[in-house]
Motif scaffolding. Sequence first.
Motif, mmCIF file in Angstrom:
data_model
loop_
_atom_site.group_PDB
_atom_site.id
_atom_site.type_symbol
_atom_site.label_atom_id
_atom_site.label_comp_id
_atom_site.label_asym_id
_atom_site.label_seq_id
_atom_site.Cartn_x
_atom_site.Cartn_y
_atom_site.Cartn_z
ATOM 1 N N LEU A 52 0.964 -1.282 -0.070
ATOM 2 C CA LEU A 52 -0.049 -0.118 0.010
ATOM 3 C C LEU A 52 0.760 1.163 0.140
ATOM 4 N N PRO A 53 1.887 1.411 0.798
ATOM 5 C CA PRO A 53 2.561 2.666 0.771
ATOM 6 C C PRO A 53 3.138 3.106 -0.318
ATOM 7 N N ALA A 54 3.747 2.218 -1.293
ATOM 8 C CA ALA A 54 4.613 2.377 -2.173
ATOM 9 C C ALA A 54 3.640 2.647 -3.426
ATOM 10 N N THR A 55 2.362 1.693 -3.511
ATOM 11 C CA THR A 55 1.327 2.016 -4.522
ATOM 12 C C THR A 55 0.954 3.494 -4.184
ATOM 13 N N ALA A 56 0.216 3.685 -2.930
ATOM 14 C CA ALA A 56 -0.130 4.976 -2.849
ATOM 15 C C ALA A 56 0.544 6.029 -2.945
ATOM 16 N N PHE A 57 1.808 5.988 -2.861
ATOM 17 C CA PHE A 57 2.741 7.219 -3.291
ATOM 18 C C PHE A 57 2.915 7.454 -4.444
ATOM 19 N N ALA A 58 3.200 6.187 -5.469
ATOM 20 C CA ALA A 58 3.112 6.467 -6.716
ATOM 21 C C ALA A 58 1.709 7.123 -7.455
ATOM 22 N N ILE A 59 0.889 6.544 -7.104
ATOM 23 C CA ILE A 59 -0.512 7.012 -7.691
ATOM 24 C C ILE A 59 -0.674 8.623 -7.346
ATOM 25 N N SER A 60 -0.337 9.096 -6.311
ATOM 26 C CA SER A 60 -0.395 10.469 -5.718
ATOM 27 C C SER A 60 0.524 11.061 -6.644
ATOM 28 N N ALA A 61 1.981 10.707 -6.633
ATOM 29 C CA ALA A 61 2.769 11.345 -7.556
ATOM 30 C C ALA A 61 2.431 11.576 -9.156
ATOM 31 N N GLN A 62 1.909 10.444 -9.680
ATOM 32 C CA GLN A 62 1.363 10.559 -10.930
ATOM 33 C C GLN A 62 0.185 11.419 -11.203
ATOM 34 N N SER A 63 -0.672 11.404 -10.295
ATOM 35 C CA SER A 63 -1.808 12.255 -10.567
ATOM 36 C C SER A 63 -1.756 13.660 -10.305
ATOM 37 N N GLY A 64 -0.738 14.007 -9.494
ATOM 38 C CA GLY A 64 -0.603 15.508 -9.011
ATOM 39 C C GLY A 64 -1.450 15.745 -7.902
ATOM 40 N N ASN A 65 -1.968 14.761 -7.008
ATOM 41 C CA ASN A 65 -2.831 15.103 -5.961
ATOM 42 C C ASN A 65 -2.355 14.309 -4.615
ATOM 43 N N ILE A 66 -2.132 14.829 -3.730
ATOM 44 C CA ILE A 66 -1.429 14.064 -2.472
ATOM 45 C C ILE A 66 -2.170 13.344 -1.968
ATOM 46 N N TYR A 67 -3.692 13.356 -2.267
ATOM 47 C CA TYR A 67 -4.538 12.421 -1.465
ATOM 48 C C TYR A 67 -5.024 11.463 -2.417
ATOM 49 N N ALA A 68 -4.659 11.394 -3.645
ATOM 50 C CA ALA A 68 -4.964 10.284 -4.791
ATOM 51 C C ALA A 68 -4.643 9.055 -4.445
ATOM 52 N N GLY A 69 -3.534 8.864 -3.718
ATOM 53 C CA GLY A 69 -3.265 7.242 -3.222
ATOM 54 C C GLY A 69 -3.997 6.585 -2.275
ATOM 55 N N LEU A 70 -4.908 7.700 -1.728
ATOM 56 C CA LEU A 70 -5.919 6.895 -0.653
ATOM 57 C C LEU A 70 -6.934 6.016 -1.399
ATOM 58 N N TRP A 71 -7.307 6.267 -2.793
ATOM 59 C CA TRP A 71 -8.168 5.549 -3.602
ATOM 60 C C TRP A 71 -7.871 4.059 -3.507
ATOM 61 N N TYR A 72 -6.726 3.705 -3.357
ATOM 62 C CA TYR A 72 -6.150 2.235 -3.415
ATOM 63 C C TYR A 72 -6.696 1.518 -2.245
ATOM 64 N N ALA A 73 -6.705 2.325 -0.979
ATOM 65 C CA ALA A 73 -7.218 1.764 0.459
ATOM 66 C C ALA A 73 -8.935 1.654 0.158
ATOM 67 N N ILE A 74 -9.287 2.982 -0.212
ATOM 68 C CA ILE A 74 -10.661 3.058 -0.178
ATOM 69 C C ILE A 74 -11.438 1.949 -0.954
ATOM 70 N N ILE A 75 -11.114 1.711 -2.248
ATOM 71 C CA ILE A 75 -11.494 0.653 -3.191
ATOM 72 C C ILE A 75 -11.508 -0.685 -2.628
ATOM 73 N N VAL A 76 -10.262 -0.967 -1.776
ATOM 74 C CA VAL A 76 -9.992 -2.357 -1.516
ATOM 75 C C VAL A 76 -10.851 -2.637 -0.152
ATOM 76 N N ALA A 77 -10.978 -1.674 0.629
ATOM 77 C CA ALA A 77 -11.787 -1.830 1.868
ATOM 78 C C ALA A 77 -13.317 -1.645 1.399
ATOM 79 N N ALA A 78 -13.813 -1.023 0.444
ATOM 80 C CA ALA A 78 -15.426 -1.065 0.048
ATOM 81 C C ALA A 78 -15.704 -2.536 -0.652
ATOM 82 N N CYS A 79 -14.558 -3.031 -1.306
ATOM 83 C CA CYS A 79 -14.954 -4.322 -2.085
ATOM 84 C C CYS A 79 -15.089 -5.281 -0.949
ATOM 85 N N THR A 80 -14.198 -5.414 0.086
ATOM 86 C CA THR A 80 -14.245 -6.362 1.196
ATOM 87 C C THR A 80 -15.417 -6.134 1.909
ATOM 88 N N VAL A 81 -16.058 -4.782 2.177
ATOM 89 C CA VAL A 81 -17.359 -5.005 2.756
ATOM 90 C C VAL A 81 -18.345 -5.663 1.814
#
Length: 580
Positions: A532-561
């Motif tokens: 998660l840390p490496a993936t979230a960091f890379a997503i944020s760097a690519q998108s230009g938004n420091i919060y974009a990496g949170l989508w990884y955790a949010i999507i996985v958590a929602a799928c688990t629910v």
Amino acid sequence: MTSEEKKVILASSAGTIFEWYDFYLYGSLAAIIGAQFFTSFPEATRNVFALLAFAAGFIVRPFGALVFGAMGDLIGRKYTFLATILIMGFSTFLVGLLPGYASWGVAAPIILIVLRMAQGLALGGEYGGAAVYVAEHAPANQRGYFTSFIQTTATLGLLLSLVVILLVQGYVNGNWEPTPVLDAAGAAVLNADGTPKMIKAFDLWGWRIPFLGSIFLLAISLYIRLQMNESPAFKKMKEEGAQSKAPLKEAFGTWKNGKIALIALLGLTAGQAVVWYSGQFYALFFIQNVIKVDSFSANVFVAWSLILGTGGFIFFGSLSDRIGRKPIILGGCLLAAITYFPVFHALTKTANPALYAAQQTPVVVTTDLSTCSFQFNPTGTAKFTSPCDIAKATLAKSSVNYTTVAGTPSSGAEIKIGDTVIPSYDAAALSGTDLTTAKSTFEKAVAEALKAAGYPLTAESNLTVAKANHFFDIFTGQKLAIVVILTYLILLVTMVYGPIAAMLVELFPTRIRYSGLSLPYHIGNGWFGGLLPATAFAISAQSGNIYAGLWYAIIVAACTVVIGTIFVPNGTHKKDIFAD
């Protein structure tokens, strides 16, 4: 609890705390170690590569689960415990001895990752054994309560590593002066504002002390493990000749048991893992590397949140004995998916108000989008030389939120900060003095524009960023607010993690329990969580938004629910785990 039950929990938990301490030392010091072992790589990708070296220990955890899970079901829990602690302890000690890139070249980071993999193998066999051992000693109506003590070990191990780091860091930096950072030619490296870049003694060599000190914890852990008796359930099964002769085949080679492992992974541990690592490790990484809080202060704030929130493991584990495991675990995943964005926004606004205010200034990169690369470079071999890549990497280092739009500026790419437009440069088309001049001119112009827009370029010039001068320096409104926000994230961790051990034990029959629960747990936590840390960091760097990496955790958590609600059985807390 009887005295024997207390001894079982103490013996299992104490050794496991030390093993988590060994494992998480690297995670706590990832950025510092990255600078020592990955100096040949581009600065923009150094943090990503350091985090991937951290994740290397997680990638192999499922393989450790297979090896030691089978061993635990074949020869017993006690001897498996002894093997895992020996591998973990010596691997950690060797990290402290390993020379850096400057001494051993590329061999240094390769050996580092091999040692991390050895740690991951050991941990892959550790958790399942501890959970099974305690659960098989627990009264039927208190499995959640008893195993919740095992669940505290990961957090207590992290807390122990943070406390040791803080103590060593304070002592070393207090007694040794910082050293100037030199480039390959021996010249002093300068900050964006022209001041010499300095490296503290702890960052240079003091970080090794906590690793070397783990040899003493290994001795204590071995002593504790040698005092343990074999699980009565395993001894009874062995006496009756009811052991599985091929636990891996029986656990995963038939659909009857294989589907349980699949449900456990996708309906429980995947979501639990991303919430666990978001609330502890990614939160620590985010505070240090994105919000720009100094590492000592960040560790203090996270340590206090762990102290305040760790009791939640016992509370939710005990609560799960009364209302069930499933609603608590899935409830924690749901809360995380709903609240992560506002919580991390609040963390930025509270911990670094100047940075948060500056991020409201529109920053736009105009470029030919076909020249932009995905700036994820785990091997360090890619060269980010296009004007687009240089512009985006420069902004990412300063935690700038920006948007990228299509265009064809004459320079290939340009950055607009407020009303200031700064052309980028093409590093592939320049060399020697021309490249040095272009880089210096560009970085200086960007630094000046960001400063005019309110961006704090150095900690010294930012008086709004939270700073703790010592461990008990948290009693101001700003610092207490940070601790409260982080404690909320820890409480979500305790919701999903407190009942998970008992839940997994109850899903699998006794003869394959060690193997059965270990693999889905470590795939979930090793792959979904550890990356998660490496993936979230890379997503944020690519998108230009420091919060974009949170989508990884949010999507996985929602799928688990969703998956857990449909497929995970209810009422496992009422199950007789010795009846199958």
